[in-house]
Design an enzyme around this catalytic site. Structure first.
Site, PDB file in Angstrom:
ATOM      1  N   CYS A  82      20.491 -18.739  -0.197  1.00  5.11           N
ATOM      2  CA  CYS A  82      19.911 -20.032  -0.532  1.00  5.11           C
ATOM      3  C   CYS A  82      18.524 -19.740  -1.093  1.00  5.11           C
ATOM      4  CB  CYS A  82      19.834 -20.904   0.723  1.00  5.11           C
ATOM      5  SG  CYS A  82      19.129 -22.509   0.365  1.00  5.11           S
ATOM      6  N   HIS A  84      16.084 -21.920  -2.416  1.00  4.84           N
ATOM      7  CA  HIS A  84      14.974 -22.731  -1.892  1.00  4.84           C
ATOM      8  C   HIS A  84      14.727 -22.338  -0.440  1.00  4.84           C
ATOM      9  CE1 HIS A  84      17.523 -25.482   0.541  1.00  4.84           C
ATOM     10  NE2 HIS A  84      16.381 -25.712   1.160  1.00  4.84           N
ATOM     11  N   CYS A 232      17.445 -25.836  -7.120  1.00  8.51           N
ATOM     12  CA  CYS A 232      18.442 -24.946  -6.525  1.00  8.51           C
ATOM     13  C   CYS A 232      18.228 -23.501  -7.005  1.00  8.51           C
ATOM     14  CB  CYS A 232      19.863 -25.413  -6.845  1.00  8.51           C
ATOM     15  SG  CYS A 232      21.112 -24.516  -5.893  1.00  8.51           S
ATOM     16  N   THR A 234      19.800 -20.631  -6.130  1.00  8.58           N
ATOM     17  CA  THR A 234      21.014 -19.894  -6.524  1.00  8.58           C
ATOM     18  C   THR A 234      21.641 -20.534  -7.776  1.00  8.58           C
ATOM     19  OG1 THR A 234      22.240 -21.145  -4.849  1.00  8.58           O
ATOM     20  CG2 THR A 234      21.529 -18.933  -4.237  1.00  8.58           C
TER      21      THR A 234
END
Ligand code: PYC
Length: 308
Positions: A82, A84, A232, A234
């Site tokens: 992830c 963030h 985001c 990813t």
């Protein structure tokens, strides 16, 4: 410890998590997924959390270079990586005095991620190697005709759609959620998956940015039907991999990805042994320090579980 990165919240579990043994991060993630779902739900779901909250369980890393191992999870299950969240973890570790500004590593089940932290809440993530798996994949979506997109990996699997006729505005979130959820269901129905059969559980739409200094705006649907308030990490990595594959982004060229709430991640790629390594820069802020209480008499002690 709670934080948000570009508007998207992360809850880092710094103590009191389950004992997951001494295996690899992938093994401990699987153990957490299969054996501690009530703990996952109790931490991130209502009434203590919300659908949008991403959890980050700190564990001992197996790689001695790493400041921490991290298992990311959300309202419906576990994530591999992830972006963030990794920025949120780095800023949280600094807040706790566990790391100082400088270069560090975090171990995730998707691989080791570099983090470069300054003292103004900014962090740069050197993400796992990212790539486009399939270009121009067509899928019939109920009520919307055929939708065309790319399947790409940025630490999670994404379906990236440029041509969709939707307006990427915050006031349009219900429609965007419904549209992207249908795309996700259609991908499953037509058995369109990532490499090695990985489920495509993130759908990403792109459109023109609101601010002219940015390159693009996105809307990202996460696995549990919440939308990402940040651009985001990813998902931006998957986008960078596609742009690079199309010859639309050079090594080191900055791509400014705006989110549906107007926050921005800056991304670049570097090529290492032929692999695309995205670098994502963002800012996180610590918002709360808390002790979660689990009363055995509480009927919602384990959270209100959402089924994906
Ligand atoms: O930033 O990579 C990310 C992410 C995945 C799901 C929510 N945020």
């Amino acid at each position: 410890m709670d934080s948000h990165t570009a508007g998207e919240p992360t809850r880092v579990v710094v103590a009191g998590g389950p004992d997951l043994g001494r295996g690899s991060l992938a093994e401990r993630r699987a153990h957490f997924r299969d054996g501690f779902d009530a703990f996952r739900s109790a931490v991130v779901n209502e009434p203590r959390g919300s659908d949008v909250l991403v959890g980050a369980l700190l564990v001992e890393p197996t790689d001695a270079r790493c400041a921490a191992g991290v298992i990311f999870f959300n309202n419906v299950g576990v994530l591999h990586m992830c972006g963030h969240g990794a920025i949120g973890v780095a800023v949280t570790l600094a807040h706790l005095g566990r790391i100082k500004p400088g270069k560090h590593f975090l171990e995730t089940s998707a691989g080791v991620v570099g983090v470069e932290l300054d003292n103004t809440n900014k962090a740069i993530i050197d993400n796992v190697s990212s790539f486009r798996h399939a270009a121009n994949v067509c899928v019939p979506v109920e009520g919307h005709g055929v939708v065309t997109g790319d399947v790409a990996w940025g630490g999670n699997w994404f379906f990236l759609v440029n041509d969709h006729g939707q307006s990427l505005e915050l006031g349009n979130v219900d429609k965007l959620t419904e549209f992207t959820w249908r795309i996700r269901q259609a991908l499953e129905e037509h058995r369109i998956r990532g490499k090695d059969g990985g489920q495509i559980d993130h759908i990403e739409l792109f459109g023109p940015p609101r601010e002219s200094k940015n390159d693009s705006r996105n809307f990202v649907l996460c696995p549990g039907k919440a939308y990402d308030r940040s651009p985001c990490g990813t998902g931006t990595s998957a986008k960078l991999a596609c742009l690079y594959a199309d010859g639309k982004l050079r090594e080191g060229q900055v791509w400014r990805q705006e989110s549906i709430v107007g926050s921005v991640f800056e991304g670049t790629v570097r090529i290492n042994d032929g692999q695309i390594i995205p670098r994502i820069r963002g800012r996180a802020y610590v918002t709360a320090e808390a002790t979660l209480l689990f009363d055995p008499e509480d009927p919602f002690r384990d959270g209100i579980r959402v089924l994906a």
